[in-house]
Design a protein around this motif. Structure first.
Motif, PDB file in Angstrom:
ATOM      1  N   THR A   1      15.441  50.145   3.363  1.00  0.00           N
ATOM      2  CA  THR A   1      15.829  51.558   3.283  1.00  0.00           C
ATOM      3  C   THR A   1      14.933  52.326   2.331  1.00  0.00           C
ATOM      4  O   THR A   1      14.845  53.547   2.415  1.00  0.00           O
ATOM      5  N   SER A   2      14.249  51.608   1.429  1.00  0.00           N
ATOM      6  CA  SER A   2      13.296  52.264   0.539  1.00  0.00           C
ATOM      7  C   SER A   2      11.945  52.468   1.212  1.00  0.00           C
ATOM      8  O   SER A   2      11.087  53.186   0.711  1.00  0.00           O
TER       9      SER A   2
ATOM     10  N   ILE B   1      10.309  43.514   7.837  1.00  0.00           N
ATOM     11  CA  ILE B   1      10.392  42.112   8.242  1.00  0.00           C
ATOM     12  C   ILE B   1      10.217  42.065   9.757  1.00  0.00           C
ATOM     13  O   ILE B   1      11.083  42.537  10.510  1.00  0.00           O
ATOM     14  N   ASP B   2       9.098  41.526  10.208  1.00  0.00           N
ATOM     15  CA  ASP B   2       8.852  41.357  11.639  1.00  0.00           C
ATOM     16  C   ASP B   2       9.587  40.109  12.129  1.00  0.00           C
ATOM     17  O   ASP B   2       9.634  39.082  11.439  1.00  0.00           O
TER      18      ASP B   2
ATOM     19  N   VAL C   1      22.928  48.297   9.086  1.00  0.00           N
ATOM     20  CA  VAL C   1      22.319  48.077   7.777  1.00  0.00           C
ATOM     21  C   VAL C   1      22.725  46.686   7.265  1.00  0.00           C
ATOM     22  O   VAL C   1      23.918  46.398   7.130  1.00  0.00           O
ATOM     23  N   VAL C   2      21.748  45.845   7.022  1.00  0.00           N
ATOM     24  CA  VAL C   2      21.963  44.503   6.476  1.00  0.00           C
ATOM     25  C   VAL C   2      21.525  44.528   5.013  1.00  0.00           C
ATOM     26  O   VAL C   2      20.401  44.937   4.706  1.00  0.00           O
ATOM     27  N   THR C   3      22.414  44.100   4.115  1.00  0.00           N
ATOM     28  CA  THR C   3      22.120  44.143   2.680  1.00  0.00           C
ATOM     29  C   THR C   3      22.152  42.734   2.100  1.00  0.00           C
ATOM     30  O   THR C   3      23.151  42.023   2.235  1.00  0.00           O
TER      31      THR C   3
ATOM     32  N   ALA D   1      18.787  46.614   0.742  1.00  0.00           N
ATOM     33  CA  ALA D   1      19.264  46.963   2.083  1.00  0.00           C
ATOM     34  C   ALA D   1      18.119  47.116   3.068  1.00  0.00           C
ATOM     35  O   ALA D   1      17.054  47.651   2.739  1.00  0.00           O
ATOM     36  N   PHE D   2      18.363  46.670   4.298  1.00  0.00           N
ATOM     37  CA  PHE D   2      17.420  46.812   5.408  1.00  0.00           C
ATOM     38  C   PHE D   2      18.154  47.401   6.614  1.00  0.00           C
ATOM     39  O   PHE D   2      19.321  47.063   6.862  1.00  0.00           O
TER      40      PHE D   2
END
Length: 540
Positions: free
Chosen positions: A7-8, A13-14, A80-82, A87-88
């Motif tokens: 989120t930043s 991450i592929d 959103v996975v944290t 967080a991503f």
């Protein structure tokens, strides 16, 4: 197709269909995230046909999907996975066109001047053996622009100077026995010898099999720039046991780690530190952050040789520390255990921390009959001399028969069999020790009588039962001992033993594999016991 975008916006991450990736703080993680809320092995992610499956790996701070803590769940687009507090967001991506296959260069020698593979940026990768470094130094010819700080008028002089440099390094490293100081010295030498921006040493943890950063420095003194080593390079060096020279790590398909891109790693070299038993001890890593085509073949070969010296010094440091530790533990334990048992304990991983537990043991007491009135007729020096000679011989018999000296209690000896190390014949060992003590006492008395000195007589009692065995005491002083009813009974029986008499309890008698001739006595009333204790007198 999906990917995870922080989120930043700093990290992506592929994902590849079906390929599992471990997210964690460890350098060797597939997806390293250097945040204090991330565990070393935090979570596992894998791309499926329908989304991204996320599995928490027992992390300390948890894994979350859209704010809800999960153990395992599947995330879809815009979820959103944290991980911890990082967080991503799941983003949909278009599948890229297939890339042309890049064939990696062979592990054997390949010059950067010819025969290189198009599209690859590993200029050299060499198998590393225990003794392969020094021969490469003395026969190789430098190619390209070397970053070694060695000046010479001709090639022969350059070879001699490189060899002399390694010998000097070896001598200096051999002086450092403390591991942290040794590693610090290695890093300092690297900066002195080679023109590099950063130097890092990671050591392989024997338990977790993970690379643990031990020291990392930047030439500019920027601590943050020297913090991390690209895990893709580190893992390749360890797993394949090859030294790596890459002239543009950020563009190399084999080094897909995001840490390379984040750190702007350009030219890098890494060599595994090989121990004498052919196990990898760790890695030595150097890099330049800006210039491509920075290192030459000569630099890599010198790094291999330097890494070999470092590995030897690390092993020597670890050996010295183990010897010091074992010597200290053994010197302490030899006061209580026979030398062979003390050595076994000292070599154990948790030496010095004997287990506290309930266990069946043989408890042995012997003391001098009538010692108090006898001592009133002797000078302090005479008492000390008598007890020293007496205890020396009696304790030797305990150790000879594999027993543990628990303590001295005035003129009494308390010994154990079965703690901290048990044997199948502990009862028989204790029985043989009691008989041996009486035999030795006869020799002592004969000697003392010839010298006109006081003779002594002793009483012995042996019991068997379950006790608590462990370190007991205060923070300032701990003592390995046993407590329990079996100890109290043995002590009381010893008080009932006559001169040069061995009394044994019924539980102990039943443990004997080779039972001596005994005489059953009337059961004895022992203080603290409601029932009388069956007891036997051993016939000699």
């Amino acid at each position: 197709m999906y990917k995870l975008l922080s989120t930043s916006g700093e990290q992506a991450i592929d994902l590849q269909l079906g390929r599992k990736l471990v997210v964690g703080r460890a350098v060797t993680s597939d997806v390293p995230i250097y945040d204090p809320t991330i565990s070393r092995r935090h979570a596992e992610i894998v791309l499926t046909e329908s989304g991204v499956r996320v599995t928490d790996l027992g992390s300390s701070n948890g894994t979350f999907l859209n704010g809800a803590k999960i153990t395992e769940a599947e995330a879809g687009e815009n979820d959103v996975v944290t991980f911890g507090k990082v967080a991503f967001r799941v983003k949909s991506v278009t599948a890229p066109a297939p890339r042309p296959q890049v064939v990696p260069p062979p592990a054997e020698f390949k010059s950067s001047k010819g025969g290189g593979v198009a599209g690859g940026t590993i200029v050299r990768q060499l198998p590393v053996s225990v003794s392969g470094g020094v021969p490469a130094i003395v026969i190789d010819e430098p190619q390209g622009s070397s970053h070694l700080k060695v000046k010479a008028g001709n090639q022969e002089e350059r070879r001699e100077k490189k060899l002399s440099l390694l010998l000097e390094v070896s001598k200096e490293l051999s002086k450092q026995q403390e591991l942290d100081r040794l590693l610090d010295k290695v890093v300092d030498f690297t900066f002195q010898i080679m023109n590099v921006d950063r130097v890092s040493i990671l050591l392989l943890d024997a338990k977790s099999n993970e690379l643990i950063p031990r020291i990392s420095k930047s030439r500019t003194g920027d601590a943050s720039a020297a913090k991390h080593v690209p895990q893709s390079i580190a893992r390749k060096a360890v797993e394949e046991r090859v030294a790596i020279l890459s002239d543009n790590a950020a563009a190399d398909e084999r080094f897909k780690g995001k840490s390379i891109l984040i750190q702007s790693v350009r030219s890098a070299m890494c060599t595994p530190l090989m121990g004498s038993d052919s196990k990898v001890l760790g890695i030595l890593y150097v890099d330049n952050l800006t210039a491509t085509h920075s290192f030459a073949d000569e630099d890599l070969e010198f790094l291999i040789a330097f890494g070999g010296l470092t590995a030897v010094a690390i092993e020597n440091s670890q050996l010295s520390e183990r010897i010091r530790s074992e010597a200290l533990v053994r010197s302490n334990f030899e006061r209580y255990f026979s030398p062979n048992i003390a050595q076994v304990i000292a070599q154990q991983r948790e030496a010095g921390r004997l287990p506290s537990e309930k266990r069946p043991v043989v408890v042995f007491f012997s003391d001098i009959r009538g010692f108090t009135p006898m001592s009133e007729t002797m000078s302090p020096d005479e008492i000390a001399r008598l007890l020293t000679e007496y205890f020396t011989e009696m304790v030797d018999k305990v150790f000879e028969h594999g027993g543990t000296l628990d303590k001295f209690m005035g003129d009494a000896i308390m010994a154990l069999w079965g703690a901290p190390i048990a044997h199948e014949d502990d009862a028989d060992r204790a029985m043989r020790c009691a008989i041996a003590q009486l035999t030795e006492l006869e020799k002592l008395n004969a000697k003392w009588k010839a010298e006109g000195r006081t003779e002594v007589q002793i009483g012995i009692a042996i019991n068997f039962g379950e006790v608590f065995a462990g370190n007991i005491g205060s923070d300032r002083r701990l003592e390995y001992t046993v407590i329990g009813d079996a100890v109290n009974t043995a002590y009381r029986l010893c008080g009932k033993a006559g001169a040069n008499e061995i009394l044994i309890s019924e539980p102990f008698y039943e443990q004997l594999k080779k039972k001596p001739p005994v005489e059953a006595l009337e059961p004895i009333q022992v203080k603290g016991k409601t029932k009388k204790v069956p007891v036997y007198r051993v016939k000699r």
